[in-house]
Scaffold this active site. Sequence first.
Site, mmCIF file in Angstrom:
data_model
loop_
_atom_site.group_PDB
_atom_site.id
_atom_site.type_symbol
_atom_site.label_atom_id
_atom_site.label_comp_id
_atom_site.label_asym_id
_atom_site.label_seq_id
_atom_site.Cartn_x
_atom_site.Cartn_y
_atom_site.Cartn_z
ATOM 1 N N ARG A 74 0.873 -1.191 0.000
ATOM 2 C CA ARG A 74 0.000 0.000 0.000
ATOM 3 C C ARG A 74 0.900 1.229 0.000
ATOM 4 O O ARG A 74 1.832 1.320 0.801
ATOM 5 C CB ARG A 74 -0.846 -0.041 1.267
ATOM 6 C CG ARG A 74 -1.809 1.076 1.446
ATOM 7 C CD ARG A 74 -2.470 1.003 2.799
ATOM 8 N NE ARG A 74 -3.410 -0.095 2.933
ATOM 9 C CZ ARG A 74 -3.853 -0.554 4.119
ATOM 10 N NH1 ARG A 74 -3.429 -0.023 5.247
ATOM 11 N NH2 ARG A 74 -4.712 -1.550 4.173
ATOM 12 N N ARG A 143 -0.739 6.778 9.732
ATOM 13 C CA ARG A 143 -0.889 6.271 8.355
ATOM 14 C C ARG A 143 -1.035 7.411 7.348
ATOM 15 O O ARG A 143 -0.956 8.567 7.701
ATOM 16 C CB ARG A 143 -2.149 5.396 8.281
ATOM 17 C CG ARG A 143 -2.235 4.308 9.339
ATOM 18 C CD ARG A 143 -1.467 3.124 8.880
ATOM 19 N NE ARG A 143 -1.601 1.989 9.771
ATOM 20 C CZ ARG A 143 -2.412 0.953 9.585
ATOM 21 N NH1 ARG A 143 -3.224 0.931 8.559
ATOM 22 N NH2 ARG A 143 -2.417 -0.059 10.426
ATOM 23 N N LYS A 207 -2.475 1.461 15.226
ATOM 24 C CA LYS A 207 -2.534 2.320 14.041
ATOM 25 C C LYS A 207 -3.123 3.683 14.389
ATOM 26 O O LYS A 207 -3.883 3.818 15.347
ATOM 27 C CB LYS A 207 -3.359 1.660 12.943
ATOM 28 C CG LYS A 207 -4.749 1.265 13.376
ATOM 29 C CD LYS A 207 -5.630 0.823 12.219
ATOM 30 C CE LYS A 207 -5.246 -0.526 11.642
ATOM 31 N NZ LYS A 207 -6.293 -1.059 10.762
ATOM 32 N N LYS A 209 -4.807 7.392 12.485
ATOM 33 C CA LYS A 209 -5.296 7.949 11.219
ATOM 34 C C LYS A 209 -5.706 9.413 11.361
ATOM 35 O O LYS A 209 -6.340 9.781 12.345
ATOM 36 C CB LYS A 209 -6.494 7.132 10.736
ATOM 37 C CG LYS A 209 -6.139 5.675 10.492
ATOM 38 C CD LYS A 209 -7.330 4.885 10.024
ATOM 39 C CE LYS A 209 -6.913 3.468 9.687
ATOM 40 N NZ LYS A 209 -8.057 2.649 9.258
ATOM 41 N N CYS A 423 -15.263 -2.807 1.106
ATOM 42 C CA CYS A 423 -13.853 -3.126 1.389
ATOM 43 C C CYS A 423 -13.410 -4.292 0.514
ATOM 44 O O CYS A 423 -14.221 -4.925 -0.154
ATOM 45 C CB CYS A 423 -13.686 -3.488 2.855
ATOM 46 S SG CYS A 423 -14.363 -5.110 3.237
ATOM 47 N N CYS A 429 -8.151 -10.688 1.925
ATOM 48 C CA CYS A 429 -8.124 -10.243 3.320
ATOM 49 C C CYS A 429 -8.249 -11.430 4.274
ATOM 50 O O CYS A 429 -9.260 -12.147 4.254
ATOM 51 C CB CYS A 429 -9.250 -9.248 3.588
ATOM 52 S SG CYS A 429 -9.202 -8.721 5.308
ATOM 53 N N CYS A 468 -16.217 -7.860 7.363
ATOM 54 C CA CYS A 468 -16.093 -8.133 8.803
ATOM 55 C C CYS A 468 -16.317 -6.828 9.547
ATOM 56 O O CYS A 468 -16.419 -5.763 8.932
ATOM 57 C CB CYS A 468 -14.729 -8.749 9.115
ATOM 58 S SG CYS A 468 -13.404 -7.559 9.383
ATOM 59 N N CYS A 472 -13.514 -1.331 7.253
ATOM 60 C CA CYS A 472 -12.628 -0.677 6.280
ATOM 61 C C CYS A 472 -13.376 0.124 5.215
ATOM 62 O O CYS A 472 -12.840 1.069 4.665
ATOM 63 C CB CYS A 472 -11.733 -1.718 5.622
ATOM 64 S SG CYS A 472 -10.703 -2.598 6.810
#
Length: 546
Positions: A74, A143, A207, A209, A423, A429, A468, A472
């Site tokens: 990514r 990120r 993470k 953001k 997503c 995934c 899930c 995302c």
Amino acid sequence: MSEKLSPIEAIKTKSDGLRGTLKESIDLDNHTGNVRPDDETLVKFHGMYVQDDRDRRAERAAKKLDKLYSFMIRLRIPGGVINANQWIATHEISEQFGTGTLKITTRQTVQLHGLLKHQLRPTIQAFNSAKLDSIAACGDVNRNVIASSHPQISPLHQQIHEYADKISTLLLPKTQSYYEVFIDGEKIYERSAEADPLYEDRYLPRKFKIAIAIPPSNDVDVFTNDIGLIAIIENNELKGFNIAIGGGLATTHGNANTYSRLGSIIGFTDTEEKTLKAVYEILTVQRDFGNRVDRKLSRLKYTVDKLTVEGFKKELESRVGFKFLPEQPFQFTERNDRFGWEQNHQGSWFYTLFVEHGVVKPYQKQFLFEVAQLNISNFIFSGNQNLILGEISNENKPKIEALLKSHDIEKQVSALRKSSMACVALPTCPLALAEAQRYLPELVTKIEPILEKYGLTEDEISIRMTGCPNGCGRPYVSELGFVGTSPGQYNFMLGGDRFGERLNKLYKEKQTEAQILEEVDRLFSNYVTNKITDETFGDFAFRTIL
Ligand code: SRM
Ligand code: SF4
């Protein structure tokens, strides 16, 4: 006795600046397509994930073969803007390595899937030559910083967009291991130059953001980020930013301690210096107070709730050395992309291409490659997984129009489909419980006749699906949200608003396609009969059902 830290914490602190044994994993371990277990964690900080093709697991297991490991990479593209040469490089790299697919993500960048381990270095080297990198695109660090993508929104777009770059650079880890492992090979960098006052050797608990929204557009879903900056513009002048903290969407099925949360605005900063300082110190508060024991509860949203919003703000103000000014008024009135041709205040043209769920189809890929070869536009990824061709002069517009025509790019697409997001999910995934980007197009096709039946074809109802509960595709801020629970079953979420300012709620659990279609029919029928003038579907559902 203090609680045991998550095992990931030791991997980080012992990693020698995120190097771990990555070189050995790549150079010596020829018996496997994977990297060593700790390196699986570390490679994420360099923008890569270990994956395998889940469609082929059963077939390989039957033959007693190891999983067919590959990597997803990514890119880090603050604000989502690249130039034509960078698009050409990305196109060519995707053809040479990996599966050839280009996937535009919900955070304004692209992913390539299916890279084999020996292809990682050449891939990163090729990106590096094009001045692109994947540093900190994943991992427990800040990120890719995203920012409202349509330059037509405001004459100050460029000025505000530059913040994405500045913030991304400010918050990059200091380690040079990315270059050492993936680009220069043997070169050993001076470790003293790598001292990292922000991340130290433990990085963040999880993470992180950041998004910048330029009202009236909330195309970045600013409140779903750990930090959301909302640009305040008065009389064509940037006054500063409202700062929201603690947004985040992921939940875990069956874990009642996890929840989605929209960011809380803690105040306003009126200079660049103060804004950058505030952003930086929010990360240090999270570094010092975030949960390093349970990774399910380690995002900033839980730290904010643990300290309380006021408590967090007090700690932050003591670190930045100033008081936040009161929140300034703003209004979001759009979130979707503006498809087709538009012009900015300087007369430059922008063309927004619909890319369903960010999966660039082969005919679109060829079209974009030919556009890039003309070198007459830049390429802007939107937070809605679409692509904008930007900065096109009056003179060059017909050249793009001709390519749009010859590649038959402009298809008739319903308002619902244009407002849809999904997503990746299966087959790459590892966390997917159900399909998303491979299935939502089909579900939308089945919902379209229902919309027609009720005269709602033009209605831009937002519909989002994920495989899930990690969220995302940001399904928790949509009007029709579907969150995968198992193959073919989704939790049906209802009552989000249209512009990303209210979370939706669980309406029905574990719905099959037939149940979804039956419910949607009933809901739309009720909506057209009982809505108040101009009430959106999400607002109607919130008022009457939840
Ligand atoms: Fe995500 C993990 C794909 C945006 C919350 N996400 C993953 C992984 C890497 C699976 C994994 O951990 O192995 C997925 C890779 C799938 C694949 O095969 O490519 C994945 N996430 C994506 C993308 C590509 C979805 C898309 O189709 O566009 C998005 C990439 C964004 C980017 O460019 O950086 C993507 N992920 C999001 C968002 C939306 C956003 O940020 O605006 C969220 C919800 C917002 C949030 O963070 O709260 C999101 N992804 C997660 C989570 C849950 C995090 C948490 O708080 O617990 C995970 C799992 C994890 O981190 O453990 C996850
Ligand atoms: Fe995978 Fe779940 Fe994210 Fe979809 S929401 S990409 S299934 S982690």
